[in-house]
Design a protein around this motif. Structure first.
Motif, PDB file in Angstrom:
ATOM      1  N   LYS A  57      20.280  57.228 -97.354  1.00 59.27           N
ATOM      2  CA  LYS A  57      20.504  56.453 -96.129  1.00 59.27           C
ATOM      3  C   LYS A  57      19.739  55.135 -96.173  1.00 59.27           C
ATOM      4  O   LYS A  57      20.273  54.078 -95.829  1.00 59.27           O
ATOM      5  CB  LYS A  57      20.076  57.254 -94.898  1.00 59.27           C
ATOM      6  N   GLN A  58      18.466  55.201 -96.605  1.00 58.81           N
ATOM      7  CA  GLN A  58      17.643  53.993 -96.665  1.00 58.81           C
ATOM      8  C   GLN A  58      18.213  52.985 -97.680  1.00 58.81           C
ATOM      9  O   GLN A  58      18.269  51.790 -97.402  1.00 58.81           O
ATOM     10  CB  GLN A  58      16.200  54.340 -97.038  1.00 58.81           C
ATOM     11  N   VAL A  59      18.620  53.474 -98.828  1.00 60.60           N
ATOM     12  CA  VAL A  59      19.186  52.587 -99.852  1.00 60.60           C
ATOM     13  C   VAL A  59      20.505  51.996 -99.353  1.00 60.60           C
ATOM     14  O   VAL A  59      20.769  50.799 -99.543  1.00 60.60           O
ATOM     15  CB  VAL A  59      19.389  53.337-101.188  1.00 60.60           C
ATOM     16  N   SER A  60      21.312  52.798 -98.691  1.00 59.95           N
ATOM     17  CA  SER A  60      22.582  52.330 -98.160  1.00 59.95           C
ATOM     18  C   SER A  60      22.373  51.202 -97.152  1.00 59.95           C
ATOM     19  O   SER A  60      23.085  50.197 -97.174  1.00 59.95           O
ATOM     20  CB  SER A  60      23.327  53.496 -97.505  1.00 59.95           C
ATOM     21  N   LYS A  61      21.396  51.354 -96.279  1.00 55.63           N
ATOM     22  CA  LYS A  61      21.105  50.315 -95.282  1.00 55.63           C
ATOM     23  C   LYS A  61      20.568  49.044 -95.937  1.00 55.63           C
ATOM     24  O   LYS A  61      20.966  47.941 -95.579  1.00 55.63           O
ATOM     25  CB  LYS A  61      20.072  50.823 -94.263  1.00 55.63           C
ATOM     26  N   SER A  62      19.658  49.198 -96.895  1.00 52.45           N
ATOM     27  CA  SER A  62      19.026  48.017 -97.482  1.00 52.45           C
ATOM     28  C   SER A  62      19.956  47.242 -98.411  1.00 52.45           C
ATOM     29  O   SER A  62      19.837  46.023 -98.536  1.00 52.45           O
ATOM     30  CB  SER A  62      17.744  48.402 -98.222  1.00 52.45           C
ATOM     31  N   VAL A  63      20.885  47.915 -99.054  1.00 55.49           N
ATOM     32  CA  VAL A  63      21.772  47.247-100.005  1.00 55.49           C
ATOM     33  C   VAL A  63      23.103  46.870 -99.364  1.00 55.49           C
ATOM     34  O   VAL A  63      23.759  45.920 -99.791  1.00 55.49           O
ATOM     35  CB  VAL A  63      21.996  48.136-101.250  1.00 55.49           C
ATOM     36  N   GLY A  64      23.515  47.612 -98.338  1.00 56.83           N
ATOM     37  CA  GLY A  64      24.779  47.325 -97.680  1.00 56.83           C
ATOM     38  C   GLY A  64      25.971  47.969 -98.356  1.00 56.83           C
ATOM     39  O   GLY A  64      27.070  47.433 -98.320  1.00 56.83           O
ATOM     40  N   ILE A  65      25.743  49.120 -98.968  1.00 58.48           N
ATOM     41  CA  ILE A  65      26.812  49.866 -99.637  1.00 58.48           C
ATOM     42  C   ILE A  65      27.012  51.168 -98.871  1.00 58.48           C
ATOM     43  O   ILE A  65      26.080  51.696 -98.273  1.00 58.48           O
ATOM     44  CB  ILE A  65      26.427  50.172-101.104  1.00 58.48           C
ATOM     45  N   LYS A  66      28.232  51.705 -98.915  1.00 60.18           N
ATOM     46  CA  LYS A  66      28.502  52.969 -98.229  1.00 60.18           C
ATOM     47  C   LYS A  66      27.600  54.076 -98.784  1.00 60.18           C
ATOM     48  O   LYS A  66      27.306  54.112 -99.978  1.00 60.18           O
ATOM     49  CB  LYS A  66      29.966  53.381 -98.399  1.00 60.18           C
ATOM     50  N   GLN A  67      27.202  54.970 -97.891  1.00 59.84           N
ATOM     51  CA  GLN A  67      26.289  56.034 -98.279  1.00 59.84           C
ATOM     52  C   GLN A  67      26.898  56.954 -99.338  1.00 59.84           C
ATOM     53  O   GLN A  67      26.196  57.448-100.206  1.00 59.84           O
ATOM     54  CB  GLN A  67      25.864  56.851 -97.060  1.00 59.84           C
ATOM     55  N   ASP A  68      28.202  57.171 -99.285  1.00 63.20           N
ATOM     56  CA  ASP A  68      28.855  58.023-100.289  1.00 63.20           C
ATOM     57  C   ASP A  68      28.750  57.419-101.682  1.00 63.20           C
ATOM     58  O   ASP A  68      28.559  58.139-102.668  1.00 63.20           O
ATOM     59  CB  ASP A  68      30.325  58.250 -99.929  1.00 63.20           C
ATOM     60  N   ASP A  69      28.869  56.087-101.765  1.00 64.63           N
ATOM     61  CA  ASP A  69      28.742  55.422-103.061  1.00 64.63           C
ATOM     62  C   ASP A  69      27.313  55.510-103.582  1.00 64.63           C
ATOM     63  O   ASP A  69      27.087  55.742-104.773  1.00 64.63           O
ATOM     64  CB  ASP A  69      29.169  53.959-102.958  1.00 64.63           C
TER      65      ASP A  69
END
Length: 91
Positions: A8-20
């Motif tokens: 979740k944190q990586v998804s928010k910081s990078v702007g990529i979907k959490q599934d990816d």
């Protein structure tokens, strides 16, 4: 922090979907497990080293049976943090 929290944190910081992020993260963890299980080490600069550690067979006394027993040799994964990672974690 759990693996899902990390995704979740990586998804928010990078702007990529959490599934990816989850797919890539699982692929990285699986690759590290596969490489270490074959006896090689994985070195990530400024983070640390994952490597297999082999323990020799040992003899020990079992007080329940009142006899000596053998512990077989085994290999376990070991992580050693890099010096820069340890320095950043100092509070």
């Amino acid at each position: 922090m759990t693996r899902n929290d990390l995704y979740k944190q990586v998804s928010k910081s990078v702007g990529i979907k959490q599934d990816d992020v989850k797919e890539v993260g699982n692929a990285i963890f699986d690759l590290i497990k596969n490489v270490v299980s074959t006896g090689e080490k994985v070195s990530i600069i400024n983070f640390g080293v994952f490597e297999p550690k082999t323990y020799e067979p040992q003899r020990f006394f079992n007080p329940l049976k009142k006899e000596y027993d053998n512990l077989p040799a085994r290999t376990v994964p070991k992580f050693s943090a890099s010096q820069s990672f340890r320095d950043e974690c100092q509070v």
